[in-house]
Design a protein around this motif. Structure first.
Motif, mmCIF file in Angstrom:
data_model
loop_
_atom_site.group_PDB
_atom_site.id
_atom_site.type_symbol
_atom_site.label_atom_id
_atom_site.label_comp_id
_atom_site.label_asym_id
_atom_site.label_seq_id
_atom_site.Cartn_x
_atom_site.Cartn_y
_atom_site.Cartn_z
ATOM 1 N N SER A 7 0.847 -1.203 0.000
ATOM 2 C CA SER A 7 0.000 0.000 0.000
ATOM 3 C C SER A 7 0.869 1.235 0.000
ATOM 4 C CB SER A 7 -0.895 -0.024 1.254
ATOM 5 O OG SER A 7 -1.738 1.095 1.286
ATOM 6 N N LYS A 8 0.612 2.136 -0.938
ATOM 7 C CA LYS A 8 1.402 3.373 -1.002
ATOM 8 C C LYS A 8 0.766 4.451 -0.148
ATOM 9 C CE LYS A 8 3.122 5.075 -5.241
ATOM 10 N NZ LYS A 8 4.501 4.826 -5.647
ATOM 11 N N THR A 9 -0.559 4.573 -0.248
ATOM 12 C CA THR A 9 -1.207 5.722 0.408
ATOM 13 C C THR A 9 -2.300 5.306 1.411
ATOM 14 O OG1 THR A 9 -2.601 5.954 -1.575
ATOM 15 C CG2 THR A 9 -0.685 7.383 -1.425
ATOM 16 N N GLY A 10 -2.324 4.030 1.782
ATOM 17 C CA GLY A 10 -3.170 3.626 2.906
ATOM 18 C C GLY A 10 -4.489 2.939 2.594
ATOM 19 N N ASN A 11 -4.981 3.053 1.348
ATOM 20 C CA ASN A 11 -6.280 2.442 1.034
ATOM 21 C C ASN A 11 -6.237 0.918 1.209
ATOM 22 O OD1 ASN A 11 -8.057 4.700 -0.279
ATOM 23 N ND2 ASN A 11 -6.065 4.950 -1.219
ATOM 24 N N THR A 12 -5.216 0.300 0.644
ATOM 25 C CA THR A 12 -5.111 -1.165 0.689
ATOM 26 C C THR A 12 -4.764 -1.631 2.098
ATOM 27 O OG1 THR A 12 -4.224 -0.936 -1.549
ATOM 28 C CG2 THR A 12 -4.196 -3.139 -0.602
ATOM 29 N N TRP A 23 -2.391 -2.385 -4.610
ATOM 30 C CA TRP A 23 -3.111 -1.288 -5.274
ATOM 31 C C TRP A 23 -3.014 -1.534 -6.772
ATOM 32 C CZ3 TRP A 23 0.292 1.881 -8.137
ATOM 33 C CH2 TRP A 23 1.633 1.792 -7.790
ATOM 34 N N VAL A 24 -4.031 -1.088 -7.479
ATOM 35 C CA VAL A 24 -4.081 -1.360 -8.919
ATOM 36 C C VAL A 24 -3.186 -0.380 -9.680
ATOM 37 C CG1 VAL A 24 -5.575 -1.273 -10.959
ATOM 38 C CG2 VAL A 24 -6.300 -2.520 -8.918
ATOM 39 N N ASP A 25 -2.348 -0.952 -10.519
ATOM 40 C CA ASP A 25 -1.456 -0.186 -11.378
ATOM 41 C C ASP A 25 -1.612 -0.758 -12.794
ATOM 42 O OD1 ASP A 25 0.574 1.199 -12.564
ATOM 43 O OD2 ASP A 25 2.192 0.388 -11.340
ATOM 44 N N LYS A 26 -2.021 0.053 -13.707
ATOM 45 C CA LYS A 26 -2.267 -0.371 -15.099
ATOM 46 C C LYS A 26 -3.162 -1.615 -15.146
ATOM 47 C CE LYS A 26 2.185 1.383 -16.610
ATOM 48 N NZ LYS A 26 2.951 1.181 -15.379
ATOM 49 N N ALA A 27 -4.230 -1.542 -14.386
ATOM 50 C CA ALA A 27 -5.266 -2.591 -14.368
ATOM 51 C C ALA A 27 -4.832 -3.935 -13.781
ATOM 52 C CB ALA A 27 -5.866 -2.795 -15.767
ATOM 53 N N THR A 51 -7.263 -2.372 -4.121
ATOM 54 C CA THR A 51 -8.058 -1.144 -4.183
ATOM 55 C C THR A 51 -7.662 -0.429 -5.461
ATOM 56 O OG1 THR A 51 -6.490 0.278 -2.973
ATOM 57 C CG2 THR A 51 -8.118 -0.930 -1.658
ATOM 58 N N GLY A 64 -8.414 3.206 -8.211
ATOM 59 C CA GLY A 64 -8.918 4.571 -8.320
ATOM 60 C C GLY A 64 -10.243 4.669 -9.048
ATOM 61 N N ALA A 65 -10.387 3.905 -10.131
ATOM 62 C CA ALA A 65 -11.668 3.899 -10.856
ATOM 63 C C ALA A 65 -12.658 3.050 -10.054
ATOM 64 C CB ALA A 65 -11.457 3.298 -12.244
ATOM 65 N N HIS A 94 -13.288 -0.401 -16.690
ATOM 66 C CA HIS A 94 -11.893 -0.597 -16.261
ATOM 67 C C HIS A 94 -11.837 -1.601 -15.097
ATOM 68 C CE1 HIS A 94 -7.701 0.299 -15.616
ATOM 69 N NE2 HIS A 94 -7.933 0.732 -14.385
ATOM 70 N N THR A 147 -9.009 6.064 -2.809
ATOM 71 C CA THR A 147 -8.741 7.443 -3.244
ATOM 72 C C THR A 147 -7.407 7.508 -3.976
ATOM 73 O OG1 THR A 147 -9.626 7.994 -1.069
ATOM 74 C CG2 THR A 147 -8.771 9.816 -2.377
HETATM 75 C C1 LIG Z 1 1.343 4.826 -10.607
HETATM 76 C C2 LIG Z 1 -0.119 4.573 -10.335
HETATM 77 C C3 LIG Z 1 -0.869 3.866 -11.252
HETATM 78 C C4 LIG Z 1 -2.230 3.626 -11.025
HETATM 79 N N1 LIG Z 1 -2.950 2.934 -11.934
HETATM 80 C C5 LIG Z 1 -4.265 2.723 -11.732
HETATM 81 C C6 LIG Z 1 -5.039 1.989 -12.668
HETATM 82 O O1 LIG Z 1 -4.554 1.470 -13.680
HETATM 83 N N2 LIG Z 1 -6.369 1.852 -12.435
HETATM 84 C C7 LIG Z 1 -6.968 2.363 -11.309
HETATM 85 O O2 LIG Z 1 -8.183 2.208 -11.173
HETATM 86 N N3 LIG Z 1 -6.253 3.026 -10.375
HETATM 87 C C8 LIG Z 1 -4.922 3.211 -10.557
HETATM 88 N N4 LIG Z 1 -4.193 3.879 -9.609
HETATM 89 C C9 LIG Z 1 -4.851 4.317 -8.363
HETATM 90 C C10 LIG Z 1 -4.567 3.372 -7.166
HETATM 91 O O3 LIG Z 1 -4.651 2.014 -7.532
HETATM 92 C C11 LIG Z 1 -5.581 3.630 -6.045
HETATM 93 O O4 LIG Z 1 -5.557 4.970 -5.647
HETATM 94 C C12 LIG Z 1 -5.329 2.731 -4.830
HETATM 95 O O5 LIG Z 1 -6.447 2.747 -3.989
HETATM 96 C C13 LIG Z 1 -4.105 3.158 -4.032
HETATM 97 O O6 LIG Z 1 -3.920 2.241 -2.977
HETATM 98 P P1 LIG Z 1 -3.012 2.576 -1.717
HETATM 99 O O7 LIG Z 1 -3.606 3.769 -1.027
HETATM 100 O O8 LIG Z 1 -3.084 1.343 -0.872
HETATM 101 O O9 LIG Z 1 -1.628 2.844 -2.204
HETATM 102 C C14 LIG Z 1 -2.843 4.113 -9.828
HETATM 103 C C15 LIG Z 1 -2.059 4.815 -8.897
HETATM 104 C C16 LIG Z 1 -0.709 5.037 -9.128
HETATM 105 C C17 LIG Z 1 0.100 5.768 -8.092
#
Ligand SMILES: Cc1cc2nc3c(=O)[nH]c(=O)nc-3n(C[C@H](O)[C@H](O)[C@H](O)COP(=O)(O)O)c2cc1C
Length: 182
Positions: free
Chosen positions: A13-18, A59-63, A86, A88-89, A95, A121
């Motif tokens: 988790s980078k920012t706490g959601n996960t 956390w989701v990165d590029k799906a 978790t 963002g979308a 997505h 978030t």
């Molecule tokens: C580099 C990067 C890429 C991301 N790619 C996606 C994505 O492909 N699809 C999506 O829905 N959210 C994406 N996100 C949003 C995060 O997955 C989302 O905010 C997640 O809840 C963050 O979790 P965390 O707070 O545990 O770090 C991305 C965020 C970052 C920083």
């Protein structure tokens, strides 16, 4: 089989959601089995053999689940695995459907305990950085597609987190019953 099942909940988790989602799953599973909660930031290696099941969160990165999760899966071979993320979308967006399919594909290799997806978030700094990228590198129309869901993103509710935890409680119960029968 003797005693309670041993489960590991490991998350990135980078920012706490996960982290919050992982903590909810941990709390809800505690009565049912012997669970350990672990932050992948502090543990790059997992002793998978010591656990009956593993729930990996990212956390989701590029799906897809982020790199920390994918890297762990290259190193270990858990028999019973669940993946939670978790994003963002919204999970019920097109997505979100891609994310689900990508996770399902990963889980095919294992005895799957299922997947859990919650909204999260998107950090303001991530959105600001995205906006700064010149249009020549990422066309504005593509950037807008990333920025808009980010601006509309939200934290998961406690109810959403508990729903994911309850689904895992059920999967673990089913797994336990199968083990008792063998
Ligand atoms: C580099 C990067 C890429 C991301 N790619 C996606 C994505 O492909 N699809 C999506 O829905 N959210 C994406 N996100 C949003 C995060 O997955 C989302 O905010 C997640 O809840 C963050 O979790 P965390 O707070 O545990 O770090 C991305 C965020 C970052 C920083």
């Amino acid at each position: 089989m003797d005693g309670k099942l041993k489960g590991l909940i490991a998350y990135s988790s980078k920012t706490g959601n996960t982290k919050k989602l992982a903590e909810t799953i941990f709390r809800e599973l505690q009565n049912q089995c012997q669970v350990t909660l672990l932050d992948l930031k502090e543990h790059k290696i997992i002793d998978a053999e010591n656990y009956d099941f593993i729930l990996l969160g990212g956390w989701v990165d590029k799906a897809k689940p982020d790199k920390a999760v994918l890297k762990i899966l290259e190193k270990i071979e858990p028999k019973n695995l669940g993946i939670f993320v978790t994003m963002g979308a919204m999970p019920d967006s097109p997505h979100g459907e891609d994310v689900k399919n990508n996770i399902k594909e990963i889980l095919k290799k294992y005895n799957s305990l299922g997947y859990g997806i919650c909204p999260g978030t998107v950090d303001e700094k991530v959105i600001a950085r995205m906006k700064m990228i010149p249009d020549m590198i990422i066309p504005k129309s593509v950037k807008d597609k990333m920025v808009e869901p980010g601006n509309n993103s939200r934290e998961a509710t406690e109810e959403e987190r508990i729903k994911v935890a309850n689904e895992y409680k059920e999967s673990v119960k089913n797994m336990e019953q199968k083990l008792l029968l063998t």
